[in-house]
Structures are given as structure tokens and as C-alpha cells.
Design an enzyme around this catalytic site. Structure first.
Site, mmCIF file in Angstrom:
data_model
loop_
_atom_site.group_PDB
_atom_site.id
_atom_site.type_symbol
_atom_site.label_atom_id
_atom_site.label_comp_id
_atom_site.label_asym_id
_atom_site.label_seq_id
_atom_site.Cartn_x
_atom_site.Cartn_y
_atom_site.Cartn_z
ATOM 1 N N HIS A 1 -12.769 -4.227 -2.064
ATOM 2 C CA HIS A 1 -11.314 -4.409 -2.032
ATOM 3 C C HIS A 1 -10.824 -5.142 -3.284
ATOM 4 C CE1 HIS A 1 -7.976 -4.134 1.163
ATOM 5 N NE2 HIS A 1 -7.415 -4.177 -0.040
ATOM 6 N N ASP B 1 -12.564 1.540 -1.733
ATOM 7 C CA ASP B 1 -12.310 0.119 -1.945
ATOM 8 C C ASP B 1 -11.937 -0.562 -0.629
ATOM 9 O OD1 ASP B 1 -11.886 -2.200 -3.554
ATOM 10 O OD2 ASP B 1 -9.740 -1.809 -3.633
ATOM 11 N N VAL C 1 1.594 3.125 -6.827
ATOM 12 C CA VAL C 1 0.182 3.319 -7.168
ATOM 13 C C VAL C 1 -0.113 4.793 -7.402
ATOM 14 C CG1 VAL C 1 -2.187 3.019 -6.416
ATOM 15 C CG2 VAL C 1 -0.503 1.256 -5.888
ATOM 16 N N GLU D 1 -13.963 -5.857 6.833
ATOM 17 C CA GLU D 1 -14.346 -6.321 5.505
ATOM 18 C C GLU D 1 -14.824 -7.774 5.551
ATOM 19 O OE1 GLU D 1 -11.208 -3.430 3.099
ATOM 20 O OE2 GLU D 1 -10.954 -5.596 3.000
ATOM 21 N N ASP E 1 3.774 14.026 -0.998
ATOM 22 C CA ASP E 1 4.470 12.855 -0.466
ATOM 23 C C ASP E 1 5.702 13.366 0.275
ATOM 24 O OD1 ASP E 1 6.093 10.532 -0.059
ATOM 25 O OD2 ASP E 1 5.035 9.540 -1.689
ATOM 26 N N ARG F 1 -6.267 2.823 2.690
ATOM 27 C CA ARG F 1 -6.575 2.282 4.004
ATOM 28 C C ARG F 1 -7.780 3.013 4.588
ATOM 29 N NH1 ARG F 1 -3.840 -1.143 2.421
ATOM 30 N NH2 ARG F 1 -1.962 -2.119 3.350
#
Length: 310
Positions: A282, A259, A155, A264, A174, A235
């Protein structure tokens, strides 16, 4: 008859042909409540007799795994597994598979869309016009902006690629630094502190931290460029909510577009209802194309883990 449990929200509202084909392999299919993430009580009721589980993002406790003595494989229709008790599953010898990269384009496109929405104040303007007003808040263009991408998995790489194509300067962070796979994307590799201090847009594409602590807390927000935009399609646990609200209130953060929520749908709308928060439900991987890719991959992975030829 052996049973397969199906719990992703995107796959329970109506039967999917790839899942229904599992019946041809001699499996019965058990669905949770359509369109909803099951809670622990529902999972405890559904898992007895299940040998395979096509799982969503619902939290799975050790109690649930203990109630599923026949479980042999769990297949996610996505990449995240932090909702699963991995050590317990490993001790039990339960195979865990993921549909790596299947929904990457859908999530990345949403992240880019949220950037545009935040920079051009689209939700704010839309709400004003619909209320009979004519709001005009000065926006910013993405070309020439510095976008910091935290997490360069499938992603993150796709988000970085799209941002670069739009003319943004991309900073990538990363610890795994997948250089070969990211070679086609023009990025500057930096550490997390540099992303926070230099990026005008920070977008999160990484798992929650193993220790459960937020990656971005009050101290981290103090290092952000004033007026930065934060995008979170990863997250909710990555961001300290109290510190986030303070950063929005002080103007340190211009907008937060997300999102994902700790619960949720959220019951407390302090965050989701904030006028500088863009909240969506989401839907990152909830596109026709992403659902098809992820479902096909998840079903194939599940059959393979169960020793059946897809």
C-alpha cells in the site's frame, strides 16, 4: 482542550510539521500506534473528546462514531471514503472532506511501475539472480499494448496520460465520463466489457462497488484476453480472490500486480506469495511529494470544516 485524532500510517511514524501546526490553533493532537492502522478497539479508546479526525484507510465502524460525541469533522489524506460510515456521519452532521488528487501522481506512477514489473518479470528475475540463478523469461514492451483504465478520476487520468506517453493505446471506462478533465489524454471511451475483452493490461482506479460485490469475478475473468495483466492500486474488494487465483493458475491472467489487500498486512499469503503476483505494501501515495500534498490539503480541509482559517 479540544483534540484532533491522527491515524494515517504515513503520518504517525513521526510528527509532520503541518499536523503539529494544529497546536497553534489550540488543539491537542492524539496519535494512534505509530506506523499501524488502528483497529476498532484502539479507535474506541482514542475517539472520546475528539472534535476533528485526520483519517487514513482504517475501517471505521458505527460503534466508533457513536463513541465520539464531540466529533465535528473527518478529513481524509486521500480520496477514498468507503472505509467510513458515511450515512452515520451525515446523520450526525459530521463534515467529511477529502484531499482530492493530492496523491494522484504517486499512485499513477506506481501503477505504471507495476506494469513494467509485470511485463518484464522484474521481481521473478531479481529473485532468481539473488538465489544464484540466471532466469530469463521473455518479456513484453508497453509501446503498442492496449491498456484499459477503469475509473478516470484524478489517478486514472494520470495513469492514462502516462501510458499514452509511453506509446500504449488507452481504453477508458468510467460511468461519469469526465470528458472535460480528460480532454488532454488520448483515450477511447468504451464499456467495461470491452476493457476486459480487449485490453492486454487492465488497471483499476475506482472505488469498491456499493453492493460490496467484486467487479471482477470468475465470469469476468473468462472474458479477459489470455495472458492479460491486471493492476490494482485501488481496492482489494474489486477482485474476487478465488477467481483471481484460478485465472492465474489457468494462464488466463499472466500476472496480478497489487498495492491493496483485504487485510493489511495479509495474514494468508496464498495470494501475496503466488509466483505470478507482484505484491507491494500500500505504497501508492507513499512518496515524499504525495505525502506533503495530501497532508497539507487534509489539514487545511480539517481546519476549514472546524471553522478555523488555515
Amino acid at each position: 482542550m479540544d483534540c484532533i485524532l491522527v491515524t494515517p500510517r504515513s503520518l504517525t511514524a513521526r510528527p509532520h510539521r503541518a499536523i503539529e501546526r494544529l497546536r497553534e490553533f489550540g488543539y491537542d493532537i492524539v496519535y494512534c500506534t505509530p506506523g499501524q492502522s488502528p483497529d476498532e478497539a484502539e479507535l474506541l479508546r482514542l475517539v472520546p473528546g475528539v472534535v476533528g479526525w485526520l483519517a487514513g484507510v482504517e475501517p471505521v465502524s458505527e460503534r466508533v462514531i457513536a463513541a465520539a460525541p464531540d466529533l465535528r469533522a473527518v478529513s481524509r489524506n486521500g480520496t477514498g471514503v468507503d472505509n467510513l460510515p458515511l450515512q452515520t456521519l451525515a446523520r450526525r452532521g459530521v463534515a467529511v472532506r477529502t484531499a482530492g488528487g493530492a496523491n494522484a501522481l504517486g499512485v499513477a506512477e506506481l501503477a505504471i511501475g507495476l506494469m513494467f514489473a509485470a511485463l518484464r518479470h522484474i521481481p521473478f528475475t531479481d529473485a532468481g539472480v539473488k538465489a544464484g540463478q540466471w532466469p530469463r523469461r521473455l518479456g513484453r514492451e508497453i509501446r503498442g499494448r492496449t491498456v484499459g483504465v477503469v475509473g478516470m478520476g484524478a489517478v486514472g487520468r494520470e495513469t492514462a496520460r502516462l501510458a499514452a506517453l509511453l506509446g500504449a493505446e488507452v481504453l477508458a471506462c468510467d460511468p461519469a465520463r469526465p470528458v472535460e478533465e480528460a480532454a488532454s489524454v488520448e483515450v477511447d471511451w468504451v464499456d467495461l466489457a470491452t476493457v476486459f475483452s480487449q485490453a492486454e493490461i487492465v488497471t483499476l482506479h475506482c472505488p469498491a462497488l456499493p453492493n460490496g460485490r467484486p467487479m471482477i469475478d470468475a465470469d469476468a475473468f473468462e472474458t479477459f484476453r489470455r495472458g492479460a495483466v491486471l493492476i490494482n492500486t485501488a481496492r482489494a474488494a474489486l477482485v474476487d480472490e478465488a477467481a483471481l487465483l484460478e485465472a492465474l493458475q489457468s494462464g488466463r491472467l499472466d500476472a496480478y500486480a497489487t498495492d491493496v489487500f483485504a487485510r493489511e498486512p495479509p495474514q494468508d499469503l496464498t495470494l501475496a506469495g503466488h509466483d505470478r503476483v507482484i505484491a507491494v505494501s500500500h505504497i501508492g501515495g507513499f512518496t515524499q511529494e504525495s505525502v506533503e500534498r495530501a497532508t497539507s490539503a487534509a489539514v487545511a480541509n480539517l481546519l476549514d470544516a472546524l471553522g478555523r482559517t488555515p
